[in-house]
Design an enzyme around this catalytic site. Structure first.
Site, PDB file in Angstrom:
ATOM      1  N   GLU A   1      -5.965  -2.833 -49.973  1.00 45.35           N
ATOM      2  CA  GLU A   1      -5.269  -3.193 -49.800  1.00 45.35           C
ATOM      3  C   GLU A   1      -4.382  -4.181 -50.196  1.00 45.35           C
ATOM      4  OE1 GLU A   1      -3.648  -0.998 -47.648  1.00 45.35           O
ATOM      5  OE2 GLU A   1      -5.480  -0.551 -46.519  1.00 45.35           O
ATOM      6  N   GLY A   2      -4.684  -4.612 -51.434  1.00 47.56           N
ATOM      7  CA  GLY A   2      -4.409  -5.633 -52.808  1.00 47.56           C
ATOM      8  C   GLY A   2      -5.674  -6.169 -53.492  1.00 47.56           C
TER       9      GLY A   2
ATOM     10  N   ARG B   1     -10.958   0.112 -36.760  1.00 52.99           N
ATOM     11  CA  ARG B   1     -10.274  -0.776 -37.692  1.00 52.99           C
ATOM     12  C   ARG B   1      -8.539   0.461 -38.613  1.00 52.99           C
ATOM     13  NH1 ARG B   1      -7.726  -2.015 -41.081  1.00 52.99           N
ATOM     14  NH2 ARG B   1      -9.546  -3.694 -41.681  1.00 52.99           N
ATOM     15  N   SER B   2      -9.678   0.406 -39.266  1.00 49.87           N
ATOM     16  CA  SER B   2      -9.333   1.192 -40.724  1.00 49.87           C
ATOM     17  C   SER B   2      -8.365   2.856 -40.326  1.00 49.87           C
ATOM     18  CB  SER B   2     -10.186   1.512 -41.800  1.00 49.87           C
ATOM     19  OG  SER B   2     -10.714   0.898 -42.691  1.00 49.87           O
TER      20      SER B   2
ATOM     21  N   SER C   1      -4.131  -1.217 -58.892  1.00 55.32           N
ATOM     22  CA  SER C   1      -3.925  -2.767 -58.310  1.00 55.32           C
ATOM     23  C   SER C   1      -2.440  -2.229 -58.972  1.00 55.32           C
ATOM     24  CB  SER C   1      -4.552  -3.320 -59.113  1.00 55.32           C
ATOM     25  OG  SER C   1      -5.768  -4.023 -58.363  1.00 55.32           O
TER      26      SER C   1
ATOM     27  N   HIS D   1      -5.656   4.621 -60.877  1.00 52.90           N
ATOM     28  CA  HIS D   1      -4.275   3.131 -60.942  1.00 52.90           C
ATOM     29  C   HIS D   1      -4.468   3.244 -59.572  1.00 52.90           C
ATOM     30  CE1 HIS D   1      -2.144   4.201 -64.766  1.00 52.90           C
ATOM     31  NE2 HIS D   1      -2.959   5.373 -64.162  1.00 52.90           N
TER      32      HIS D   1
ATOM     33  N   THR E   1      -8.690   7.034 -46.763  1.00 57.96           N
ATOM     34  CA  THR E   1      -8.846   7.088 -45.595  1.00 57.96           C
ATOM     35  C   THR E   1      -8.050   7.814 -44.231  1.00 57.96           C
ATOM     36  OG1 THR E   1      -9.104   4.716 -45.578  1.00 57.96           O
ATOM     37  CG2 THR E   1      -9.112   6.206 -42.990  1.00 57.96           C
TER      38      THR E   1
ATOM     39  N   THR F   1      -2.918   5.118 -53.897  1.00 55.29           N
ATOM     40  CA  THR F   1      -3.737   4.404 -55.264  1.00 55.29           C
ATOM     41  C   THR F   1      -4.880   6.379 -56.151  1.00 55.29           C
ATOM     42  OG1 THR F   1      -4.587   2.794 -53.629  1.00 55.29           O
ATOM     43  CG2 THR F   1      -6.116   3.776 -55.520  1.00 55.29           C
TER      44      THR F   1
END
Length: 399
Positions: A378-379, A102-103, A150, A148, A176, A144
């Site tokens: 993703e957070g 899925r990624s 978030s 660094h 990815t 990302t």
């Protein structure tokens, strides 16, 4: 007045009959994805996970492109133009096979392709989107950094103007598709005079670009994860996204990917639950199947409830996204709830399988390990909690 109805069939994986809320077209999309997964992914994914590699990534990308899964929710440029619910159902089925698969689709379609589709020039769109939709070109997304995650606004990757060209220098981490990508959407700080954070379309064959593979992962092992190194990468002026400035650009892409995770995590949860349910009917202890004991039934009932609630939330958000769009805090509600509940389901399923729960003969431990990555990419849960908190109170508590 009594009304007699024909007995309804019980579907153990869908006790609430959520399927009744889907159109025939949506069910057809789901079945098409499931068919591809059963043929191309499921027979091999445990082996890929154990080996820590995805050896057929290019062939798999082309297969997924052939059935219209890459950028399927985008319009034009060879993309299928399907609904948000269609895309969500596809993500659910893909992650029922493996989060890494899925990624692959999410990064290709919701990060790299969406970034170009939403913010790119017409020239960039025409050059990249058609071949990415077919899987002939693979994309990655560089935001990302090693220090660094978030706080992307503090990124150290720099873009320097040099005549008509741009020169990029810096590093990105946990990317990815990075080492197999043909194109990277990279975000860099261009300085206040040029609008701060800017997006660039970077062909990976450009001198100075490299993408070492990240090894020794215990999660998302059936996925290509890399570092991006940009060592004075010189790009023409046409490589920059022409309009978008600041974090608006990358955050819009992240929200697209987060939406897919809301659905995908329920796929991993469903797979683990189904495995535990089947095992409980087959495993005999003290002269009866363990599914006949109250403690096991309590676990199964709780897992079923959380799977039902999470899937309903995903469907509601999908319908809303198709109708009027989603606010970032609504996406945060979905990711925060569904991923954490999916992890709980996998862990509970593991206890039902006992020692077999840690074996790759069953999908449970693989999904549990994968979801540990899904929880924070993703957070992180903390960031989504604060996004919801800001929506509730009007106060930003990030700093």
């Amino acid at each position: 007045m009594n009304h007699k109805h024909a007995p309804r069939t019980i579907h153990p994986l869908d006790l609430a009959d959520i399927d009744d809320q889907l159109t025939d077209e949506e069910k057809a999309v789901r079945e098409a994805v499931r068919t591809v997964c059963e043929k191309e992914i499921d027979p091999h994914v445990a082996q890929w996970f154990e080996a820590g590699e995805l050896p057929t990534v290019r062939e798999l990308a082309k297969t997924l492109g052939e059935v219209g899964l890459l950028g399927m929710h985008l319009d034009g440029y060879g993309c299928a133009g399907m609904s948000a619910v269609d895309y969500g159902l596809a993500c659910l089925e893909l992650e029922a096979s493996d989060s890494g698969i899925r990624s692959l689709v999410s990064v290709q379609g919701s990060l790299a392709m969406f970034g170009i589709w939403r913010w790119g020039s017409e020239e960039q769109k025409q050059e990249w989107l058609p071949q990415m939709a077919t899987g002939d070109a693979i994309g990655c997304f560089g935001l990302t950094e090693p220090d660094h995650g978030s706080d992307p606004g503090s990124m150290r990757t720099r873009a320097r103007k040099d005549g008509d060209d741009w020169v990029l220098s810096g590093r990105k981490m946990w990317i990815t598709n990075g080492s197999v990508a043909d194109v990277a959407v990279v975000w860099a700080n261009a300085g206040e005079e040029h609008g701060g954070i800017r997006g660039f379309v970077v062909p990976t064959a450009t001198p100075g670009f490299s993408a070492p593979v990240i090894k020794h992962k215990m999660s998302l092992r059936a996925s290509v994860t890399s570092e991006l190194v940009l060592d004075e990468v010189r790009l023409p002026g046409t490589a920059i996204f022409p309009e978008v400035r600041g974090l608006k650009g990358p955050l819009s892409c992240l929200n697209e990917a987060r939406y897919g995770i809301i659905w995908g995590s329920m796929g991993a949860a469903r797979s683990a639950f189904e495995s535990a349910l089947n095992y409980s009917k087959e495993r005999t202890q003290f002269g009866r199947p363990i599914g006949g004991f109250q403690l096991t039934q309590n676990k199964l009932a709780q897992m079923s409830n959380e799977l039902t609630l999470g899937t309903l939330l995903a469907l509601h958000l999908g319908r809303r996204k198709d109708a009027v769009g989603l606010r970032p805090d609504q996406v945060s509600i979905g990711k925060l709830n569904n991923v954490s509940k999916a992890i709980e389901i996998c862990r509970t399923a593991r206890t039902i399988l006992g020692a077999n729960g840690i074996s790759l003969e069953y999908p449970v431990i693989r999904h549990a390990n994968n979801l540990e990555s899904v929880l924070t990419y993703e957070g992180t849960p903390e960031m989504h909690t604060l996004m919801i908190g800001q929506a509730l109170t009007g106060e930003a508590a990030y700093r």
